[in-house]
Design a protein around this motif. Structure first.
Motif, PDB file in Angstrom:
ATOM      1  N   THR A   1       0.862  -1.186   0.000  1.00  0.00           N
ATOM      2  CA  THR A   1       0.000   0.000   0.000  1.00  0.00           C
ATOM      3  C   THR A   1       0.899   1.237   0.000  1.00  0.00           C
ATOM      4  O   THR A   1       2.071   1.174   0.412  1.00  0.00           O
ATOM      5  CB  THR A   1      -0.888   0.030   1.249  1.00  0.00           C
ATOM      6  OG1 THR A   1      -0.046   0.158   2.412  1.00  0.00           O
ATOM      7  CG2 THR A   1      -1.722  -1.239   1.357  1.00  0.00           C
ATOM      8  N   PRO A   2       0.397   2.366  -0.461  1.00  0.00           N
ATOM      9  CA  PRO A   2       1.212   3.588  -0.434  1.00  0.00           C
ATOM     10  C   PRO A   2       1.763   3.907   0.951  1.00  0.00           C
ATOM     11  O   PRO A   2       2.920   4.309   1.088  1.00  0.00           O
ATOM     12  CB  PRO A   2       0.241   4.668  -0.922  1.00  0.00           C
ATOM     13  CG  PRO A   2      -0.716   3.926  -1.800  1.00  0.00           C
ATOM     14  CD  PRO A   2      -0.901   2.591  -1.137  1.00  0.00           C
ATOM     15  N   ALA A   3       0.944   3.716   1.987  1.00  0.00           N
ATOM     16  CA  ALA A   3       1.397   4.024   3.348  1.00  0.00           C
ATOM     17  C   ALA A   3       2.535   3.094   3.766  1.00  0.00           C
ATOM     18  O   ALA A   3       3.515   3.533   4.387  1.00  0.00           O
ATOM     19  CB  ALA A   3       0.235   3.907   4.326  1.00  0.00           C
ATOM     20  N   ARG A   4       2.390   1.804   3.443  1.00  0.00           N
ATOM     21  CA  ARG A   4       3.447   0.851   3.810  1.00  0.00           C
ATOM     22  C   ARG A   4       4.709   1.121   3.008  1.00  0.00           C
ATOM     23  O   ARG A   4       5.821   0.959   3.527  1.00  0.00           O
ATOM     24  CB  ARG A   4       2.977  -0.581   3.544  1.00  0.00           C
ATOM     25  CG  ARG A   4       4.032  -1.643   3.896  1.00  0.00           C
ATOM     26  CD  ARG A   4       4.304  -1.664   5.382  1.00  0.00           C
ATOM     27  NE  ARG A   4       5.401  -2.575   5.738  1.00  0.00           N
ATOM     28  CZ  ARG A   4       6.673  -2.210   5.882  1.00  0.00           C
ATOM     29  NH1 ARG A   4       7.026  -0.934   5.693  1.00  0.00           N
ATOM     30  NH2 ARG A   4       7.591  -3.086   6.215  1.00  0.00           N
ATOM     31  N   PHE A   5       4.578   1.552   1.776  1.00  0.00           N
ATOM     32  CA  PHE A   5       5.732   1.887   0.948  1.00  0.00           C
ATOM     33  C   PHE A   5       6.493   3.063   1.551  1.00  0.00           C
ATOM     34  O   PHE A   5       7.725   3.065   1.600  1.00  0.00           O
ATOM     35  CB  PHE A   5       5.291   2.212  -0.475  1.00  0.00           C
ATOM     36  CG  PHE A   5       6.413   2.627  -1.386  1.00  0.00           C
ATOM     37  CD1 PHE A   5       7.490   1.792  -1.618  1.00  0.00           C
ATOM     38  CD2 PHE A   5       6.384   3.867  -2.010  1.00  0.00           C
ATOM     39  CE1 PHE A   5       8.537   2.175  -2.461  1.00  0.00           C
ATOM     40  CE2 PHE A   5       7.413   4.259  -2.846  1.00  0.00           C
ATOM     41  CZ  PHE A   5       8.494   3.413  -3.074  1.00  0.00           C
ATOM     42  N   GLU A   6       5.761   4.054   2.042  1.00  0.00           N
ATOM     43  CA  GLU A   6       6.415   5.191   2.670  1.00  0.00           C
ATOM     44  C   GLU A   6       7.192   4.774   3.913  1.00  0.00           C
ATOM     45  O   GLU A   6       8.311   5.242   4.150  1.00  0.00           O
ATOM     46  CB  GLU A   6       5.367   6.262   3.011  1.00  0.00           C
ATOM     47  CG  GLU A   6       4.748   6.906   1.775  1.00  0.00           C
ATOM     48  CD  GLU A   6       3.473   7.660   2.072  1.00  0.00           C
ATOM     49  OE1 GLU A   6       3.113   7.766   3.275  1.00  0.00           O
ATOM     50  OE2 GLU A   6       2.816   8.141   1.121  1.00  0.00           O
ATOM     51  N   ARG A   7       6.608   3.880   4.699  1.00  0.00           N
ATOM     52  CA  ARG A   7       7.319   3.389   5.888  1.00  0.00           C
ATOM     53  C   ARG A   7       8.555   2.588   5.483  1.00  0.00           C
ATOM     54  O   ARG A   7       9.594   2.644   6.157  1.00  0.00           O
ATOM     55  CB  ARG A   7       6.390   2.522   6.738  1.00  0.00           C
ATOM     56  CG  ARG A   7       5.238   3.301   7.386  1.00  0.00           C
ATOM     57  CD  ARG A   7       4.640   2.534   8.569  1.00  0.00           C
ATOM     58  NE  ARG A   7       4.180   1.201   8.186  1.00  0.00           N
ATOM     59  CZ  ARG A   7       2.976   0.935   7.709  1.00  0.00           C
ATOM     60  NH1 ARG A   7       2.094   1.911   7.538  1.00  0.00           N
ATOM     61  NH2 ARG A   7       2.623  -0.305   7.409  1.00  0.00           N
TER      62      ARG A   7
END
Length: 298
Positions: free
Chosen positions: A154-160
């Motif tokens: 997910t975009p959020a997990r990619f950012e993390r």
């Protein structure tokens, strides 16, 4: 193997004595002679050493002293036929060579069959070269698979993930509390920040775009990111994407005042592998060689 056998027959008993002649034989430049394998060994010397090993295992050359070798009657008989070349396939006619292959830890008949079926061009690679080639192939496949896994996040997990990667690379002293994913998907702003000191006086700002490989990042996306950095009075930034950057985008980044590093999909996968993010070690192989100093006893 043919020039090595011939040179040993001409009283080049030590391998280092044969190297200048091998340079002339193959018309190699000094730069080519200095070429190194990924392991750090000299390419030509390594190949010559393996050629000599194969000749010994086939009974064409024998050891007569420390690092000194001579051609056997069998080797002289082969040279007497004036062969145009000597390949590993040619050595399979000798039972001793087959026995050596069969005793290999890689497996008897399978290894012999593999050598026998190998084309002349690739059949003369040394075991170390074959191993490094296989490693490179596996490593390349891993990078492709890793990028596919990243694209499934997910975009959020990619950012993390990007924050975790920078911490693994040593930013923020590698401490989890020094990094934070703060962005929202599609807002064009700051997706994360890693503080390089405890007070947050110096920080690296992150933009992370999880795009398909064919979705190239252009100049407008970089302008929006740098605009967000300016609003935060930031001077350092990292723009990461799973795709790639256009030439215009790369040229633009080189001209701006802020220091912005661009990481495309290929580089992202390589950094993750190099710093152990999202990957694990399955097997470790240790390649050992003779310690000449140990045996150099007066």
């Amino acid at each position: 193997m043919l020039p090595v056998l011939s040179l040993i027959g001409e009283q080049r008993e030590r391998l280092d004595q044969a190297l200048p002649d091998l340079q002339k034989y193959f018309s190699l430049s000094d730069e080519q002679m200095e070429r190194l394998l990924p392991s750090g060994k000299a390419y030509v010397a390594d190949r010559a050493g393996w050629a000599r090993t194969y000749l010994v295992k086939a009974g064409l050359v024998e050891k007569i002293g420390r690092a000194r070798y001579a051609v056997t009657p069998r080797g002289r008989e082969l040279l007497g036929r004036n062969p145009k070349k000597i390949s590993k396939n040619d050595l399979l006619q000798y039972p001793e060579f087959q026995a050596w292959l069969n005793s290999s830890r890689n497996g008897g008949e399978t290894l012999v069959a593999t050598v026998a079926k190998t084309p002349a061009e690739s059949g003369n690679t040394t075991p170390e070269e074959a191993m490094e080639s296989a490693f490179s192939e596996i490593d390349s496949a891993l990078a492709e698979d890793l990028l596919e896994q990243v694209l499934s996040l997910t975009p959020a997990r990619f950012e993390r993930l990007i924050v975790e990667l920078l911490l693994a690379m040593g930013y923020g002293d590698g401490r989890a509390e020094m990094g934070q994913a703060i962005g929202k998907s599609g807002d064009g702003g700051i997706d994360g920040v890693v503080n390089e000191d405890k007070l947050g006086l110096d920080a690296v700002y992150i933009q992370a775009k999880r795009y398909a490989p064919d979705n190239t990042i252009g100049r407008p996306a970089l302008q929006a990111f740098i605009g967000s950095m300016t609003g935060e009075s930031a001077t350092k930034g990292v723009f990461v994407t799973t795709s790639s950057f256009s030439k215009d985008a790369r040229d633009y980044v080189r001209r701006v005042q802020q220091r912005v590093v661009l990481i495309d999909g290929a580089r992202l996968a390589r950094l993750m592998i190099d710093h152990g993010v999202g990957v694990r070690i399955d097997k470790t192989y240790v390649l050992r060689s003779i310690d000449a100093n140990f045996f150099d006893v007066t």
